[in-house]
Design a protein around this motif. Structure first.
Motif, PDB file in Angstrom:
ATOM      1  N   VAL B 120       0.713  -1.258  -0.038  1.00  0.00           N
ATOM      2  CA  VAL B 120       0.013   0.039  -0.061  1.00  0.00           C
ATOM      3  C   VAL B 120       0.741   1.189  -0.132  1.00  0.00           C
ATOM      4  O   VAL B 120       1.584   1.381   0.921  1.00  0.00           O
ATOM      5  N   GLN B 127       6.075   3.699   0.940  1.00  0.00           N
ATOM      6  CA  GLN B 127       5.642   2.302   0.472  1.00  0.00           C
ATOM      7  C   GLN B 127       6.583   1.285   1.103  1.00  0.00           C
ATOM      8  O   GLN B 127       7.662   1.256   0.544  1.00  0.00           O
ATOM      9  N   LEU B 195       2.524   0.557  -8.682  1.00  0.00           N
ATOM     10  CA  LEU B 195       1.686   1.494  -7.819  1.00  0.00           C
ATOM     11  C   LEU B 195       2.077   2.859  -7.941  1.00  0.00           C
ATOM     12  O   LEU B 195       1.277   3.662  -7.990  1.00  0.00           O
ATOM     13  N   ILE B 199       0.192   6.201  -9.575  1.00  0.00           N
ATOM     14  CA  ILE B 199      -0.007   7.525  -8.875  1.00  0.00           C
ATOM     15  C   ILE B 199       0.472   8.873  -9.702  1.00  0.00           C
ATOM     16  O   ILE B 199      -0.237   9.745 -10.001  1.00  0.00           O
ATOM     17  N   ALA B 273      -7.813   0.723  -0.139  1.00  0.00           N
ATOM     18  CA  ALA B 273      -6.487   1.674  -0.751  1.00  0.00           C
ATOM     19  C   ALA B 273      -6.326   1.391  -2.059  1.00  0.00           C
ATOM     20  O   ALA B 273      -5.801   2.366  -2.784  1.00  0.00           O
ATOM     21  N   THR B 277      -6.174   4.037  -4.887  1.00  0.00           N
ATOM     22  CA  THR B 277      -4.633   4.346  -5.448  1.00  0.00           C
ATOM     23  C   THR B 277      -5.164   4.391  -6.919  1.00  0.00           C
ATOM     24  O   THR B 277      -4.635   5.243  -7.766  1.00  0.00           O
ATOM     25  N   GLY B 282      -4.568   7.832  -5.258  1.00  0.00           N
ATOM     26  CA  GLY B 282      -3.979   7.604  -4.156  1.00  0.00           C
ATOM     27  C   GLY B 282      -3.590   8.772  -3.371  1.00  0.00           C
ATOM     28  O   GLY B 282      -4.574   9.562  -2.752  1.00  0.00           O
ATOM     29  N   TRP B 283      -2.378   9.368  -2.963  1.00  0.00           N
ATOM     30  CA  TRP B 283      -1.949  10.278  -2.282  1.00  0.00           C
ATOM     31  C   TRP B 283      -1.828  11.701  -3.100  1.00  0.00           C
ATOM     32  O   TRP B 283      -1.833  12.593  -2.477  1.00  0.00           O
ATOM     33  N   PHE B 307      -4.494  10.352   1.069  1.00  0.00           N
ATOM     34  CA  PHE B 307      -4.694   9.071   1.350  1.00  0.00           C
ATOM     35  C   PHE B 307      -5.592   8.478   2.239  1.00  0.00           C
ATOM     36  O   PHE B 307      -6.516   7.624   1.772  1.00  0.00           O
ATOM     37  N   SER B 311      -9.173   6.715   1.606  1.00  0.00           N
ATOM     38  CA  SER B 311      -9.395   5.167   1.785  1.00  0.00           C
ATOM     39  C   SER B 311     -10.576   5.037   2.862  1.00  0.00           C
ATOM     40  O   SER B 311     -11.433   4.063   2.917  1.00  0.00           O
TER      41      SER B 311
END
Lengths: 184, 362
Positions: B120, B127, B195, B199, B273, B277, B282-283, B307, B311
């Motif tokens: 995640v 990460q 991932l 993002i 999450a 993402t 995501g963030w 994030f 989520s």
């Protein structure tokens, strides 16, 4: 130092594979044998991750650990009950299979030891998704599109076969009332 | 934005440099792995405990109750008290159960869920493992959990557990297809499975907006199918209280039961999450085209807050599902997957491929 550490990890994984493979064939309970097989397959995936070949590792987990083992467990669940044990094998069978194992072991050992392995001096490369995808679907010299398509046809045939086998015969309707009609 | 809250890469690198300066490379690596492992375990347990609390509050809100309100402010420490209680409980040995498998099953379930948790991406540079095949890795590893559920149900030597395990096995195996296909749809759009790269690609707009219609279909299928895959209501046939007492973990007690329970809630977090993402950036902060001032204000909120907000909003939706819809019957459940969701998601893959080919995305 780094090489020594990865060697230690390799031996741990290899020992786990051997240990659980032995347990898997000697266990008297069938579901335990399947579980030990599950651990062997996951340890093999760990070897791939150690070699930095993450794609093959993930495929190994998805196909074998998540697919085939689940199918094996399902069929065991449907056919046997807890506490069921295998009969001990007869002495003749035991020695015959021991002989077969020893011959197979000696043969593969001989092949491995007599083959001159040349250590590659090339830098390890990460096999990324893009190159795998392109290789699978390209039709030039290093492409695998023909194999890919042939396997898809094989899978399709297997799927149709499974549907045909599990399809209800017209006469079965009375004993197994179809739920789908009542749900509407 | 150069603050440490906005980009953790520098902080992590400087910690790494300190370790490597004070000891040999090997020991630095080993120590770093150990520290990261412990941090992840602690975060895993804490998020899990918080989710149990949140679920109770959401459930109480829908049923017009107060929910836990005695231990700590607003009952905040209720789950910690419950957790201590679970730790102190006896691990009951089941008569005629297969001891080895009975004890192994909770570990398989929690290891599978913990491995997905490691991928995640919490914030930039924060990460656990960022694999090139990230999305595929999550799918592969999460499919291991069903083995634990089947083993646990079978080895308990109880009819409720066995029926629960069989139902859950059939359910997870079927719904995995739709989850996988909806992720494949998004991978066609992103062109990468990593991932962190997914993002990065969303810095000028989330994929839910970029991919418009096929992305929206894929999001809806993903939410339904993944709710089924983590065995939550309205798809919680595997532990239908009214029929099977507690389903596949009926016979478990103490910490082993806690493992099943915790991994269930953490699977919900990982699913949210992952959806956050892949679909909601995501963030990445929310950016709207050329609204410079708006974008700057959004940039000011740290990525990790973004994030967590995203989520938790998605988890709130999944919790609402559970307390709103009645439970499906097993034939309805399988029909929903094989007759509706799977054909729609197969068509959606084709639609997305066409959209990407014609470059009709933003």
């Amino acid at each position: 130092m780094e090489i020594a550490a990865s060697k230690v990890i390799f031996y741990i994984i290899a020992a786990a594979i051997l240990f659980f493979a032995l347990l898997s064939v000697t266990s008297k309970r069938i579901l335990r044998a399947a579980t030990y097989l599950f651990i062997v397959l996951i340890s093999t995936a760990a070897l791939y991750f150690l070699l930095n070949y993450q794609f093959l590792g993930a495929v190994q987990i998805a196909l074998y650990a998540g697919g085939i083992v689940v199918m094996i467990i399902f069929s065991i669940l449907l056919t046997s009950h807890a506490g069921q044990k295998f009969e001990p094998v007869s002495r003749l069978k035991f020695f015959a299979s021991l002989l077969a194992v020893l011959v197979g072991w000696a043969l593969s050992l001989w092949v491995i030891l007599s083959h001159p392995f040349v250590a590659s001096s090339k830098e390890a490369v990460e096999v990324n998704m893009d190159s795998i995808g392109k290789a699978l679907l390209s039709y030039d010299r290093n492409g695998y599109v023909l194999v890919f398509e042939v396997i898809s046809i094989l899978l399709l045939a297997a799927m149709i076969g499974a549907i045909v086998i599990s399809k209800k015969q017209p006469g079965d309707g009375e004993t197994n009332p179809d739920n789908s009609k009542t749900s509407k | 934005m150069q603050g440490v809250l906005y980009d953790f890469t520098g902080l992590i690198q400087s910690i790494d440099a300190v370790f490597r300066a004070s000891m040999s490379d090997l020991w630095a690596t080993v120590l770093e792995y150990a520290i990261i492992g412990i941090i992840y375990l602690v975060i895993y347990a804490l998020i899990g405990l918080f989710l149990v609390y949140a679920e109770r509050k959401v459930c109480a809100f829908i049923q017009v109750r107060l929910g836990p309100n005695r231990v700590g402010p607003k009952g905040f420490f209720q789950t910690i008290a419950d957790f201590i209680k679970l730790l102190l409980k006896e691990n009951i040995k089941i008569k005629n159960a297969d001891g080895v498998l009975f004890n192994l099953a909770p570990f398989i379930v929690i290891v599978a869920s913990f491995l997905t948790f490691g991928t995640v991406p919490f914030a930039k540079g924060l990460q656990g493992i960022d694999l090139n095949i990230g999305v595929f890795f999550i799918m592969a590893v999460s499919s291991m959990g069903v083995v634990g559920i089947l083993l646990g149900g079978w080895s308990s030597n109880s009819k409720y557990s066995l029926i629960g395990a069989m139902r859950s096995g059939a359910q997870i195996v079927s719904y995995e297809l739709s989850v996988g296909l909806s992720l494949v749809t998004m991978v066609i759009l992103t062109g990468t499975m990593q991932l962190s790269q997914i993002i990065e690609l969303q810095s000028d707009g989330w994929f839910i907006f970029k991919g418009h219609i096929p992305a929206l279909i894929s999001l809806i299928i993903m939410m339904i199918a993944s709710t089924a895959e983590i065995n939550r209501g309205p798809f919680d046939l595997a532990e239908a209280e009214s029929e099977l007492t507690a389903g596949y973990h009926t016979e478990y007690s103490g910490i082993k039961f806690a493992f099943f329970y915790l991994s269930e809630y953490m699977n919900m977090f990982v699913v949210s999450a992952l959806v956050a993402t892949v679909f909601f950036g995501g963030w990445m902060p929310l950016h709207i085209g050329s609204w410079q001032a708006f974008n700057h204000i959004m940039d000011f909120i740290p990525p990790i807050i973004w994030f967590i907000l995203k989520s938790f909003a998605l988890m709130y939706v999944i919790m609402l599902f559970k307390w709103t819809f009645p439970r499906l019957r097993i034939d309805q459940l399988l029909k929903l997957e094989w007759q509706y969701l799977l054909p729609i998601s197969l068509f959606n893959v084709l639609l997305m491929a066409f959209v990407v080919y014609m470059k009709w995305y933003f």
